[in-house]
Design a protein around this motif. Structure first.
Motif, PDB file in Angstrom:
ATOM      1  N   VAL A 115       0.736  -1.173  -0.094  1.00 52.82           N
ATOM      2  CA  VAL A 115      -0.078  -0.024  -0.054  1.00 52.82           C
ATOM      3  C   VAL A 115       0.866   1.242   0.012  1.00 52.82           C
ATOM      4  N   LEU A 116       2.139   1.099   0.197  1.00 58.48           N
ATOM      5  CA  LEU A 116       2.990   2.216  -0.069  1.00 58.48           C
ATOM      6  C   LEU A 116       3.361   2.547  -1.349  1.00 58.48           C
ATOM      7  N   PRO A 117       3.480   3.958  -1.856  1.00 55.66           N
ATOM      8  CA  PRO A 117       3.891   4.241  -3.043  1.00 55.66           C
ATOM      9  C   PRO A 117       5.170   3.831  -3.528  1.00 55.66           C
ATOM     10  N   ASN A 118       5.451   3.200  -4.602  1.00 58.05           N
ATOM     11  CA  ASN A 118       6.838   2.942  -5.138  1.00 58.05           C
ATOM     12  C   ASN A 118       7.453   3.995  -5.682  1.00 58.05           C
ATOM     13  N   GLU A 119       8.909   3.718  -6.112  1.00 60.08           N
ATOM     14  CA  GLU A 119       9.762   4.944  -6.639  1.00 60.08           C
ATOM     15  C   GLU A 119       8.903   5.598  -7.827  1.00 60.08           C
ATOM     16  N   ASP A 120       8.684   4.693  -8.716  1.00 66.42           N
ATOM     17  CA  ASP A 120       7.986   5.088  -9.939  1.00 66.42           C
ATOM     18  C   ASP A 120       6.736   5.806  -9.878  1.00 66.42           C
ATOM     19  N   GLU A 121       6.012   5.542  -8.886  1.00 66.64           N
ATOM     20  CA  GLU A 121       4.669   6.028  -8.642  1.00 66.64           C
ATOM     21  C   GLU A 121       5.042   7.340  -7.993  1.00 66.64           C
TER      22      GLU A 121
END
Length: 632
Positions: free
Chosen positions: A394-400
């Motif tokens: 649920v945590l945003p990744n680097e690309d997002e």
């Protein structure tokens, strides 16, 4: 069938977990093979049936249904009923399914049968609670965390009187140095198992001998660190007194041995029995006449034959008693394995070994308990790791994040596997159709498993607020989440749970270089030209409070090159330094000001270095999150 729909169908059909999909009328429309195996229904006879058919009762179904209706999801245990009437305990994760207009079209449930796990937990609990020996746990510093009821029978204290006290508080002062040295060696060498005999203080003031077996649990993430200790303590006072008296007078052997609760045997070097006491005979079930025809090797378990042969050979050569305790298995008259442990004493006649006396205790149940503990720990570790994967998802990744902010860094360092901290990077659309970037950094009550569970709930509620047309500011969003949490955590009509979160909520208007900000017990920091500008939020958390106030909204004007920083209190609250004190918010802000002329990569790197140096070898105090964005 579209490719992604085909993949979804394959995943459902081959899932090891039970997957059941219902329509808006709670009628079953999908029932995967795992569900068929568990409940005994085939797909043809279950489809179209009301989902209540697989619940133990209508009330059980209503609990789940009510939770789904109020929050859109359900997480917890349920009691299911199979086709044959058998009841199963399952861990259920269910959620409502909505169409593009937000209308509920059904529900999806994923569950796992945990009936056997629950049975093992109860079995383990029964063994520990009814064990004759003291069973306890402590942290790596030796501070007690748990005791079973036997502690009161053996040393007079109730369990509650010792929880939170140090192990050394109950050690006889005459043995303090020896105990400290023994467990210093355990700590330094990271020994998994250790055994030591010493005296402890009874609550009434006298001291008594105990033998302590300790199992060490290493840190799951760093095997060089000890997490906690599991101890099994037996009253060996009579045995120790017996040993001392035996040393003074061999003539008193039989009387003392027969009064001992330990199993005591004396054998010749070839294994022929010279003597066994009453406790030995009761445990093994042999009569005196039967023993006269038996040798030690006749009653040894097959897995201990070679071990005991080698042991007696070593004694015959060295003429010395083994320094370490002995552990091996016997077979009683009924063919059951009896696991024993104890010490050996060698009697010499000239230069030859005359006999070997062994003082044993039956540790069969303790070994079973150890196996159950190991199994439970493995299951718990696997469950926590699985929960972490859910939390990470649920945590945003680097690309997002990079798709929303051009220049940023995030320092995210949970204290335990699961974190009470989380952050959200997303876009929201105003009622006028304008899209704005959103940055949220939150700190939920607690850390580890409790904090992780609450963080998932709060994360979902915050994102839910993005979709509501009646919410038009960060402050209104926090008001909405607070209302949801209070309704969810209300324990009864009069009482509320005080758990919640501290949070910073920013909505960026990058085109006009300004942001809307609201917060609960947190601040928004802007670094500009070597200066630090702090905008504080409300002094209340998102959760129940006696005098709630609407969360205020702040409009912050930004300039090109500004660095916007949101953070939780973990960095400032970290203990360390020469005096083992907190880092403090003031020192943290001074560090940010010093670094404000660096690029964000360098700032993050320096923050990590300063934290590691300050922390040293101390345990991390809390979850740590720092998120920074540079305004272009």
């Amino acid at each position: 069938m579209p490719l992604n729909q085909n993949i979804h169908s394959i995943l459902i059909q081959h899932s090891l977990d039970v997957i059941i999909i219902c329509n808006a009328e709670n009628e079953i429309v999908e029932f995967n093979p795992a569900a068929e195996n568990l409940f005994g229904y085939n797909k043809d006879e279950i489809l179209g049936q009301p989902v209540q058919i697989i619940y133990e009762s209508e009330e059980e179904f209503k609990v789940v249904s009510k939770k789904l209706s109020s929050s859109g999801k359900y997480e917890g245990r349920v009691l299911n009923k199979c086709k044959n009437g058998e009841l199963k305990i399952a861990r259920l994760s269910a959620s409502l399914v909505k169409d593009e207009q937000g209308i509920v079209v059904g529900s999806l449930g994923i569950s796992k049968d945990i009936t056997k796990e629950i049975e093992k937990e109860k079995e383990f609990e029964n063994i520990v609670e009814n064990a004759l020996d003291i069973i306890y746990t402590s942290d790596y510093k030796g501070v007690f965390q748990y005791f079973n009821p036997s502690v009161e029978k053996i040393i007079g204290y109730k369990a509650a009187e010792l929880i939170g006290k140090s192990f050394l508080d109950i050690v006889d002062p005459a043995f303090t140095k020896a105990v400290e040295q023994h467990y210093r060696d355990v700590f330094d060498n990271k020994l998994i198992d250790s055994y030591f005999e010493f005296k402890v203080l009874h609550k009434e003031g006298h001291s008594l001998w105990v033998g302590q077996q300790v199992r060490t649990e290493l840190n799951q993430l760093d095997n060089s660190k000890i997490q906690r200790f599991y101890g099994v303590v037996r009253d060996i006072n009579l045995r120790k007194e017996t040993e001392m008296k035996l040393q003074e007078s061999e003539a008193s052997y039989r009387e003392l041995f027969d009064n001992s609760s330990d199993m005591i045997q004396s054998v010749e070097p070839d294994g022929n029995f010279l003597f066994v006491n009453e406790s030995w005979r009761e445990a093994m079930g042999y009569t005196e006449e039967e023993l006269n025809k038996l040798n030690l090797f006749d009653v040894l378990h097959n897995n201990s034959l070679d071990h005991c042969k080698n042991l007696l050979n070593e004694i015959a050569i060295s003429k010395n008693s083994p320094e370490e305790k002995v552990v091996y298995s016997l077979m009683n008259k009924d063919g059951e394995e009896v696991i024993v442990e104890g010490s050996m004493t060698v009697s010499l006649e000239g230069d030859e070994v005359k006999s070997v006396q062994t003082f044993l205790r039956d540790v069969t149940e303790a070994k079973k308990a150890e196996a159950i503990i190991a199994s439970q720990n493995k299951s718990i570790r696997e469950s926590i790791q699985y929960a972490k994967s859910i939390q990470d998802s649920v945590l945003p990744n680097e690309d997002e994040i990079a798709d929303i902010f051009d220049d940023y860094f995030v320092l995210f360092n949970p204290k335990d596997i699961l974190s009470g901290d989380f952050y959200i990077v997303d876009k929201i659309k105003s009622n006028a159709g304008v899209v704005f970037p959103v940055l949220i950094v939150a700190d939920c009550t607690g850390h580890g498993v409790p904090g992780g569970v609450l963080s998932l709930l709060c994360n979902g509620l915050l994102k839910e607020s993005f979709t509501r047309y009646d919410i038009n500011s960060p402050g209104e969003s926090l008001d909405y989440v607070r209302t949801k949490l209070i309704n969810l955590f209300r324990s009864d009509k009069k009482g509320y749970v005080n758990d919640g979160m501290d949070v910073s909520f920013c909505v960026f208007d990058l085109e006009n270089r300004r942001l809307n900000f609201s917060a609960a017990n947190r601040s928004c920091v802007v670094l500009r030209n070597g200066e630090l500008i702090e905008t504080k939020g409300n002094r209340q958390h998102v959760g129940f409070t006696d005098r709630p106030e609407p969360f205020a909204n702040h409009l912050i004007e930004l300039e090109k090159g500004d660095i916007v920083v949101l953070h939780t209190d973990g960095y400032a609250d970290q203990f360390g330094g020469p005096h083992k004190r907190k880092f403090m918010k003031k020192r943290f802000y001074e560090l940010l000001k010093e670094l404000s002329d660096k690029d964000l990569f360098q700032i993050k790197q320096k923050l990590e270095e300063e934290l590691a140096e300050w922390k040293g070898d101390m345990e991390q105090t809390d979850d740590i999150t720092v998120f920074a964005v540079r305004v272009s």
